[in-house]
Scaffold this motif. Structure first.
Motif, PDB file in Angstrom:
ATOM      1  N   ASP A 264     -31.919  11.173  50.190  1.00  0.00           N
ATOM      2  CA  ASP A 264     -32.623   9.904  50.409  1.00  0.00           C
ATOM      3  C   ASP A 264     -32.325   9.294  51.777  1.00  0.00           C
ATOM      4  O   ASP A 264     -33.111   8.476  52.277  1.00  0.00           O
ATOM      5  N   LEU A 265     -31.198   9.666  52.380  1.00  0.00           N
ATOM      6  CA  LEU A 265     -30.770   9.034  53.633  1.00  0.00           C
ATOM      7  C   LEU A 265     -31.800   9.133  54.764  1.00  0.00           C
ATOM      8  O   LEU A 265     -32.045   8.140  55.462  1.00  0.00           O
ATOM      9  N   PRO A 266     -32.433  10.300  54.993  1.00  0.00           N
ATOM     10  CA  PRO A 266     -33.384  10.366  56.119  1.00  0.00           C
ATOM     11  C   PRO A 266     -34.598   9.453  55.955  1.00  0.00           C
ATOM     12  O   PRO A 266     -35.314   9.216  56.931  1.00  0.00           O
ATOM     13  N   ARG A 267     -34.835   8.926  54.754  1.00  0.00           N
ATOM     14  CA  ARG A 267     -36.060   8.148  54.509  1.00  0.00           C
ATOM     15  C   ARG A 267     -35.795   6.668  54.230  1.00  0.00           C
ATOM     16  O   ARG A 267     -36.711   5.948  53.856  1.00  0.00           O
ATOM     17  N   VAL A 268     -34.561   6.215  54.425  1.00  0.00           N
ATOM     18  CA  VAL A 268     -34.236   4.844  54.025  1.00  0.00           C
ATOM     19  C   VAL A 268     -34.982   3.789  54.849  1.00  0.00           C
ATOM     20  O   VAL A 268     -35.147   2.649  54.401  1.00  0.00           O
ATOM     21  N   PHE A 269     -35.452   4.166  56.055  1.00  0.00           N
ATOM     22  CA  PHE A 269     -36.162   3.196  56.894  1.00  0.00           C
ATOM     23  C   PHE A 269     -37.677   3.285  56.733  1.00  0.00           C
ATOM     24  O   PHE A 269     -38.409   2.595  57.443  1.00  0.00           O
ATOM     25  N   GLU A 270     -38.149   4.121  55.819  1.00  0.00           N
ATOM     26  CA  GLU A 270     -39.592   4.212  55.588  1.00  0.00           C
ATOM     27  C   GLU A 270     -40.073   3.028  54.761  1.00  0.00           C
ATOM     28  O   GLU A 270     -39.392   2.575  53.840  1.00  0.00           O
ATOM     29  N   LYS A 271     -41.247   2.537  55.100  1.00  0.00           N
ATOM     30  CA  LYS A 271     -41.812   1.400  54.379  1.00  0.00           C
ATOM     31  C   LYS A 271     -42.122   1.782  52.935  1.00  0.00           C
ATOM     32  O   LYS A 271     -42.816   2.757  52.673  1.00  0.00           O
ATOM     33  N   THR A 285     -37.228  -3.098  46.913  1.00  0.00           N
ATOM     34  CA  THR A 285     -38.645  -3.211  47.271  1.00  0.00           C
ATOM     35  C   THR A 285     -39.040  -2.175  48.315  1.00  0.00           C
ATOM     36  O   THR A 285     -40.226  -1.939  48.532  1.00  0.00           O
ATOM     37  N   GLY A 286     -38.049  -1.578  48.975  1.00  0.00           N
ATOM     38  CA  GLY A 286     -38.353  -0.609  50.020  1.00  0.00           C
ATOM     39  C   GLY A 286     -38.870  -1.240  51.301  1.00  0.00           C
ATOM     40  O   GLY A 286     -39.441  -0.549  52.147  1.00  0.00           O
ATOM     41  N   ILE A 287     -38.660  -2.544  51.475  1.00  0.00           N
ATOM     42  CA  ILE A 287     -39.167  -3.249  52.648  1.00  0.00           C
ATOM     43  C   ILE A 287     -38.038  -3.727  53.564  1.00  0.00           C
ATOM     44  O   ILE A 287     -38.187  -3.766  54.781  1.00  0.00           O
ATOM     45  N   GLY A 288     -36.886  -4.079  52.978  1.00  0.00           N
ATOM     46  CA  GLY A 288     -35.797  -4.686  53.757  1.00  0.00           C
ATOM     47  C   GLY A 288     -35.334  -3.836  54.924  1.00  0.00           C
ATOM     48  O   GLY A 288     -35.285  -4.301  56.072  1.00  0.00           O
ATOM     49  N   TYR A 290     -36.837  -1.239  56.205  1.00  0.00           N
ATOM     50  CA  TYR A 290     -37.978  -0.984  57.097  1.00  0.00           C
ATOM     51  C   TYR A 290     -38.128  -2.123  58.100  1.00  0.00           C
ATOM     52  O   TYR A 290     -38.266  -1.891  59.316  1.00  0.00           O
ATOM     53  N   LEU A 291     -38.104  -3.361  57.604  1.00  0.00           N
ATOM     54  CA  LEU A 291     -38.210  -4.514  58.499  1.00  0.00           C
ATOM     55  C   LEU A 291     -37.030  -4.566  59.468  1.00  0.00           C
ATOM     56  O   LEU A 291     -37.198  -4.883  60.649  1.00  0.00           O
ATOM     57  N   SER A 292     -35.836  -4.255  58.968  1.00  0.00           N
ATOM     58  CA  SER A 292     -34.651  -4.273  59.833  1.00  0.00           C
ATOM     59  C   SER A 292     -34.801  -3.282  60.980  1.00  0.00           C
ATOM     60  O   SER A 292     -34.460  -3.584  62.133  1.00  0.00           O
ATOM     61  N   LYS A 293     -35.300  -2.096  60.685  1.00  0.00           N
ATOM     62  CA  LYS A 293     -35.510  -1.082  61.722  1.00  0.00           C
ATOM     63  C   LYS A 293     -36.529  -1.553  62.754  1.00  0.00           C
ATOM     64  O   LYS A 293     -36.321  -1.407  63.971  1.00  0.00           O
ATOM     65  N   GLN A 294     -37.627  -2.130  62.277  1.00  0.00           N
ATOM     66  CA  GLN A 294     -38.667  -2.608  63.185  1.00  0.00           C
ATOM     67  C   GLN A 294     -38.145  -3.737  64.080  1.00  0.00           C
ATOM     68  O   GLN A 294     -38.426  -3.774  65.286  1.00  0.00           O
TER      69      GLN A 294
END
Length: 327
Positions: A264-271, A285-288, A290-294
């Motif tokens: 799962d680690l390679p995909r933790v920043f995917e929306k 939610t799978g958003i936190g 992603y937003l942090s990376k952006q």
């Protein structure tokens, strides 16, 4: 060379036809016992004429190719400045292309208006929902068992703030105000905001001051820190430990939680990606992240996540790449 090969492939039927004619002429000359010199002379004239026509055709082909490549770079324009058509069919093709461009422009405008309306609506909603949240917070002050309810109310506030951040992320009106910020003060503010969750879950906080000042947008970096701490609190069992400390130009947020599976680690920043933990616990939610990376990319910072199942997760915020901007 590739262009010449493409032109040869386009004209191969004509070349085969010319070769066939030459074979026919050679057979006729042979059957009538004509002098070989006449055949060679006629062949040489045809070859010279063919080379001239080939060069002229290749020149037009190359010029047309360059015009089309230029148009390709202008493909986002509302109306393409197409070259004059060389025939009726090409005129029909150009009319079709222009019609498609106009239809694309219309659809893009409709989608932009629809997105703007949706963004305006949810922005108003997110601001309006803060009023009943604040009222609930005041009402909870009168309850003796308010701690668990206050934590849930805090989670609602976080989700509302996440909605606002998501809407603002790519908005043309979003300003990133870069200035020197006291890093320890920023970290303490994030910890203070989540203090009730630390207390309720009996999680120990090991906070070590960094003594650093960083060029960043304090509000947006604070959002990233809050997301990292919130995830640590979410997946750290009661009685665990969360550490916040500096490592050179990097801020580290480490927990003793359940960790993240290697796949799962390679995909933790995917929306929208929740992973095994999110599906099992149904808390993500799978958003936190992603937003942090952006946000980090826009601020010129770096963010990485390392983890081992059952041993915890470590989030690193690399602040060394902050852009030096004069305010």
């Amino acid at each position: 060379m590739n262009l010449l090969a493409a032109y040869l492939r386009r004209q191969y039927k004509l070349l085969l036809l010319l070769a066939g004619f030459f074979v026919i002429f050679a057979a006729v000359f042979f059957l009538y016992s004509l002098p070989a010199e006449a055949l060679i002379y006629a062949g040489a004239l045809c070859l010279v004429l063919g080379l001239v026509l080939f060069a002229l055709g290749y020149g037009r082909f190359r010029a047309r190719h360059q015009e089309l490549r230029l148009l390709l770079r202008q493909a986002r324009e509302k109306v393409l400045p197409l070259p004059p058509p060389t025939g009726l069919l090409e005129e029909d093709y150009q009319a079709l292309i222009q019609a498609l461009c106009q239809d694309r422009t219309r659809l893009a405008a409709e989608n932009e208006n629809r997105l703007r309306d949706m963004t305006d609506y949810y922005t108003v909603w997110a601001h309006q929902i803060k009023t009943p949240i604040a009222a609930l917070g005041l009402l909870l002050q009168e309850r003796p068992d308010r701690a668990p309810l206050e934590v849930e109310l805090l989670k609602i506030e976080q989700y509302v703030e996440m909605v606002l951040s998501y809407l603002r992320l790519d908005s043309s009106s979003t300003d990133y105000v870069l200035q020197d910020c006291n890093l320890d003060q920023l970290l303490r503010g994030a910890v203070r905001k989540l203090a009730k969750m630390f207390i309720l879950k009996k999680i120990t906080l090991d906070f070590r001051e960094t003594g650093k000042t960083v060029l960043t947008d304090g509000k947006w970096l604070g959002f990233v820190v809050e997301q990292a701490l919130s995830n640590a609190l979410k997946y750290t069992p009661e009685g665990g430990v969360i550490r916040v400390y500096g490592d050179g130009d990097t801020v580290v947020i480490a927990d003793s939680g359940i960790g993240i599976r290697p796949e799962d680690l390679p995909r933790v920043f995917e929306k929208g990606f929740t992973g095994y933990n999110g599906r099992t616990e149904r808390k993500s939610t799978g958003i936190g992240l992603y937003l942090s990376k952006q946000v980090c990319e826009r601020l010129g910072h770096g963010i990485t996540v390392t983890s081992r199942p059952g041993q915890g997760t470590l989030v690193r915020l690399d602040l060394s790449r902050g852009r030096r901007v004069v305010e």
